[in-house]
Enzyme design. Structure first.
Site, short mmCIF file in Angstrom:
data_model
loop_
_atom_site.label_atom_id
_atom_site.label_comp_id
_atom_site.label_asym_id
_atom_site.label_seq_id
_atom_site.Cartn_x
_atom_site.Cartn_y
_atom_site.Cartn_z
CG LEU A 1 27.47 -43.05 23.09
CD1 LEU A 1 28.93 -43.50 22.99
CD2 LEU A 1 26.60 -43.91 22.17
CG ASP B 1 34.46 -35.67 40.37
OD1 ASP B 1 34.86 -36.30 39.37
OD2 ASP B 1 35.10 -34.73 40.88
CG ASN C 1 28.93 -43.23 28.61
OD1 ASN C 1 29.20 -43.35 27.42
ND2 ASN C 1 28.29 -42.17 29.08
CB SER D 1 37.59 -47.76 24.59
OG SER D 1 38.82 -47.27 24.11
CE1 TYR E 1 37.66 -39.15 24.29
CE2 TYR E 1 38.28 -40.02 22.15
CZ TYR E 1 37.39 -39.94 23.19
OH TYR E 1 36.21 -40.64 23.14
CE LYS F 1 37.31 -42.60 25.83
NZ LYS F 1 36.31 -42.99 26.85
CB THR G 1 27.40 -37.37 22.48
OG1 THR G 1 28.73 -37.03 22.08
CG2 THR G 1 27.12 -38.82 22.08
#
Length: 276
Positions: free
Chosen positions: A20, A62, A89, A140, A154, A158, A189
């Site tokens: 993305l 980083d 992102n 997100s 994960y 988010k 991706t």
């Protein structure tokens, strides 16, 4: 497609090398804008930099390192004189059951997916406030609406990003800064190979893991360029959405999740009211 303003905007995009982030960078350049793209490895951007006529600057960063982030933002501003659109992102995914995760895996994941976006937000806000304008786009996930087996860590990162970003919206809107939370579904991706961390599997979860594999095999990933087209529209809006689902399939799933949550709350309404 050129955006409405005659002046080129400057974008700062984290995780710009692939997926993305790469699609957002390409779309911004195609619109006539300038881009500062950062990632841990920016070599995949070399060809795009060469073809950009100086409108794309890329350097390694980083985002889990707060001091490096602040220095990186200063370097980005020095490149083009200002920032107009900031896209948080960069991120990765931990795929594993909660019991299986090590402390290091959990903390490392949040250092990038949550704290990295927070450090970037902290670093850019003073500059956007000083110029009286700017857009922050927080990438997100549609999965932040609720926890799901094997993606709990994960989703937690988010969900934390969502909550922080909602607070940020209220805090900076009076300065002319607009914050949009993007919640994409599945896109083509490299998140689930290059960006994937997997803990040691526990045999007790083998049946659940097999069921999940069958479920995910039916899912479809889409072209990131379609998401980038929508993001260009969002940053052009005088009053952009505070939260936006990306993708028809993602919207439908998110809608189902929120309706299920509402139904669960309603089921136990009487018990809830006894606590007052």
């Amino acid at each position: 497609m050129q955006h409405e303003s005659t002046e080129p905007r400057t974008w700062f995009i984290t995780g710009a090398s692939r997926g993305l982030g790469r699609a957002f960078a390409e779309a911004a350049l195609a619109a006539g804008d300038r881009v500062v793209g950062v990632a841990r490895d920016t070599t995949p951007l070399d060809e795009l930099v060469d073809a950009s006529d100086g409108r794309l600057v890329a350097f390694p960063l980083d985002i889990s390192d707060r001091r490096a982030v602040f220095a990186g933002v200063e370097r980005a501003i020095a490149a083009f004189g200002r920032l107009d659109v900031v896209v948080n992102n960069a991120g990765g995914v931990v795929l594993g059951m909660i019991e299986e995760l090590t402390e290091e895996q959990a903390r490392t994941h949040l250092d990038t997916n949550f704290f990295g976006a927070m450090w970037v937000s902290q670093a850019v806000v003073p500059h956007l406030r000083a110029q009286g304008s700017g857009r922050i786009v927080q990438v997100s996930s549609m999965g932040s609406a609720g926890g799901f087996a094997a993606t709990g860590m994960y989703g937690a990162g988010k969900a934390a990003l969502d909550s922080m970003s909602e607070a940020l919206q209220m805090e900076v809107e009076r300065f002319g800064i607009k914050v949009t939370i993007l919640q994409p579904g599945g896109y083509e991706t490299e998140l689930f190979n290059r960006g994937l961390t997997q803990p040691t599997e526990h045999e007790a979860y083998a049946p659940l893991r097999e069921w999940l594999a069958g479920l995910w095999a039916e899912s479809e990933d889409f072209d990131p360029a379609r998401a980038a087209e929508v993001v260009l529209q969002v940053v052009d809006m005088a009053e952009p959405p505070k939260r936006l689902i990306l993708g028809a399939a993602a919207y439908d799933i998110f809608d189902q999740m929120t309706k299920a949550m509402t139904a669960e709350l309603a089921k136990w309404e009487s018990l809830s009211r006894k606590a007052q």
